[in-house]
Design a protein around this motif. Sequence first.
Motif, PDB file in Angstrom:
ATOM      1  N   HIS A   1      -4.507   3.159  24.051  1.00 33.67           N
ATOM      2  CA  HIS A   1      -4.021   2.051  23.224  1.00 33.67           C
ATOM      3  C   HIS A   1      -5.061   1.591  22.211  1.00 33.67           C
ATOM      4  O   HIS A   1      -4.726   1.268  21.067  1.00 33.67           O
ATOM      5  CB  HIS A   1      -3.621   0.900  24.147  1.00 33.67           C
TER       6      HIS A   1
ATOM      7  N   TYR B   1       0.674  -3.223  25.839  1.00 32.52           N
ATOM      8  CA  TYR B   1       1.605  -2.376  25.089  1.00 32.52           C
ATOM      9  C   TYR B   1       2.802  -3.138  24.532  1.00 32.52           C
ATOM     10  O   TYR B   1       3.422  -2.694  23.564  1.00 32.52           O
ATOM     11  CB  TYR B   1       2.075  -1.215  25.972  1.00 32.52           C
TER      12      TYR B   1
ATOM     13  N   LYS C   1       2.228  -5.448  19.003  1.00 28.68           N
ATOM     14  CA  LYS C   1       3.256  -4.716  18.264  1.00 28.68           C
ATOM     15  C   LYS C   1       2.674  -3.947  17.081  1.00 28.68           C
ATOM     16  O   LYS C   1       3.214  -2.923  16.664  1.00 28.68           O
ATOM     17  CB  LYS C   1       4.333  -5.678  17.765  1.00 28.68           C
TER      18      LYS C   1
ATOM     19  N   ASN D   1       1.500  -0.807  18.807  1.00 31.60           N
ATOM     20  CA  ASN D   1       2.527  -0.082  19.553  1.00 31.60           C
ATOM     21  C   ASN D   1       3.906  -0.624  19.180  1.00 31.60           C
ATOM     22  O   ASN D   1       4.564  -1.286  19.969  1.00 31.60           O
ATOM     23  CB  ASN D   1       2.287  -0.232  21.061  1.00 31.60           C
ATOM     24  N   PRO D   2       4.354  -0.360  17.944  1.00 31.53           N
ATOM     25  CA  PRO D   2       5.609  -0.964  17.469  1.00 31.53           C
ATOM     26  C   PRO D   2       6.837  -0.583  18.280  1.00 31.53           C
ATOM     27  O   PRO D   2       7.814  -1.329  18.294  1.00 31.53           O
ATOM     28  CB  PRO D   2       5.709  -0.458  16.021  1.00 31.53           C
ATOM     29  N   SER D   3       6.818   0.539  18.961  1.00 29.63           N
ATOM     30  CA  SER D   3       7.987   0.939  19.755  1.00 29.63           C
ATOM     31  C   SER D   3       8.155   0.085  21.006  1.00 29.63           C
ATOM     32  O   SER D   3       9.243   0.003  21.571  1.00 29.63           O
ATOM     33  CB  SER D   3       7.854   2.408  20.173  1.00 29.63           C
ATOM     34  N   GLY D   4       7.061  -0.530  21.467  1.00 32.57           N
ATOM     35  CA  GLY D   4       7.135  -1.323  22.684  1.00 32.57           C
ATOM     36  C   GLY D   4       7.251  -0.490  23.949  1.00 32.57           C
ATOM     37  O   GLY D   4       7.511  -1.027  25.028  1.00 32.57           O
ATOM     38  N   ILE D   5       7.058   0.808  23.854  1.00 31.77           N
ATOM     39  CA  ILE D   5       7.123   1.666  25.037  1.00 31.77           C
ATOM     40  C   ILE D   5       5.856   1.485  25.871  1.00 31.77           C
ATOM     41  O   ILE D   5       4.749   1.540  25.351  1.00 31.77           O
ATOM     42  CB  ILE D   5       7.297   3.141  24.640  1.00 31.77           C
TER      43      ILE D   5
END
Length: 334
Positions: free
Chosen positions: A233, A274, A278, A281-285
Motif C-alpha cells: 500500500h 485500504y 482512497k 487505493n481508489p477501488s477500495g479493494i
Amino acid sequence: MSTAGEFKRDTTYLDGRITADGRDGWPLEAGRYRLVVARGCPWANRTMIVRRLLGLEDALGMGICGPTHDWRSWQFDLDPGEKDPVLGIHWLREAYEKAVPGYERGVTVPAIVDIPSGKVVTSDFRQITRDMEIEWTSYQRDGAPDLYPDALAAEIEEVSDPIYREVNNGVYRCGFASSQRAYDEAYRALFARLDWLEERLANRRYLVGDTITEADVRLWTTLARFDAVYHGHFKCNRNKLIEMPALWGYARDLFQTPGFGDTIDFVQTKQHYYLVHKNLNPSGIVPDGPDLSGWLTPHHREELGGRPFGDGTPPGPPPEPERVPLSHTAQRHV
C-alpha cells in the motif's frame, strides 16, 4: 505536504497531562478517563500494548473506534447504536470540540477523554504511554514491568528518535509522497534504518537493555503492519519483513509475548488503510493476504537471553470485551 512533495505529519496535539499530583489540572483518578483507540492505527496500538502490559484495564477504560473514518473524524460504529457506551457519542470529534470549541485540526487516535466533561485531555501519543508508565504507577498491576527505566531513558529516546523519523513515520513518508524525489529519499532512509535494526537485533533480544521497554513497543507496531499494509500500500517494497531474519524473529518474539499480538486486529488494520486512503487505493479493494501463520512459528530468540518482563510477570488475558475475534488474528491461518 511540502512543496517538494514530502509528507509532513501534523504533530500539534492536544497536550493536557493526567498526573499523580494533578499539576496540569487533570489529577489521576481511576475510572475518570477513557482511552479512545482504533485497532488499525499504529500510534493507538502503542497505548493499547502499554495499558495491557501495565494492567491498567480497570483504572482506564477503553473505547474502540471502527477501522474507517472520513474528514469528520473517527467514529464509534462498532458499538450498539453506533455510540460509545460510556461517552455517549458517535463521532470522536464531539469530544475534541468540547475541549476546543470550533476545533479545526485533525481528529486523531489515541485520545484520552475526561468522562465527566466529555473533553479530550490529550491526543499526544508520545506522552500518553510515558505517563502511563510514570504517572499511573499507583494503578499498575502487581508484577507490572518497568518499560521506561530511569537508567535507560536516554538510550530509549536516542534509539527511538531515528526509528520514529525513518521507520514509524518513514513508511508514511513513502506512502504519501507526491513526488518521485520525496519518495526515493524516504524509501532509502527507511530501508537504511531497517538494515541498521537488522544488525542491531542480530545478537540482542531487545532494542535497549535485556527487557522489553518503551522502545520495543514503539518499533513493533510498525513491524506488525509492514507486510500486511506498508509493503504494498505504501510502496515500501524493497523486501518484506519476513525476509529480514533478525527483525522477523524479533517481531514474532514480541507478537507471541502477552500484551502484543493479542492487541492487533489484522482485518481492521487492512480495512483502515485500504478503505480510508482512497487516493492510494481508489477501488477500495482490501487484499486477502498475506498468510499470517508465520507469526506463530518458533523464533528461538530466547537463546539470546533477556527477560521479557524483567523482575515482573506477564499480563493476564485481555478482558473479554477487548479480545480480538479469532478470525481477525494469525490463528485463522493455522
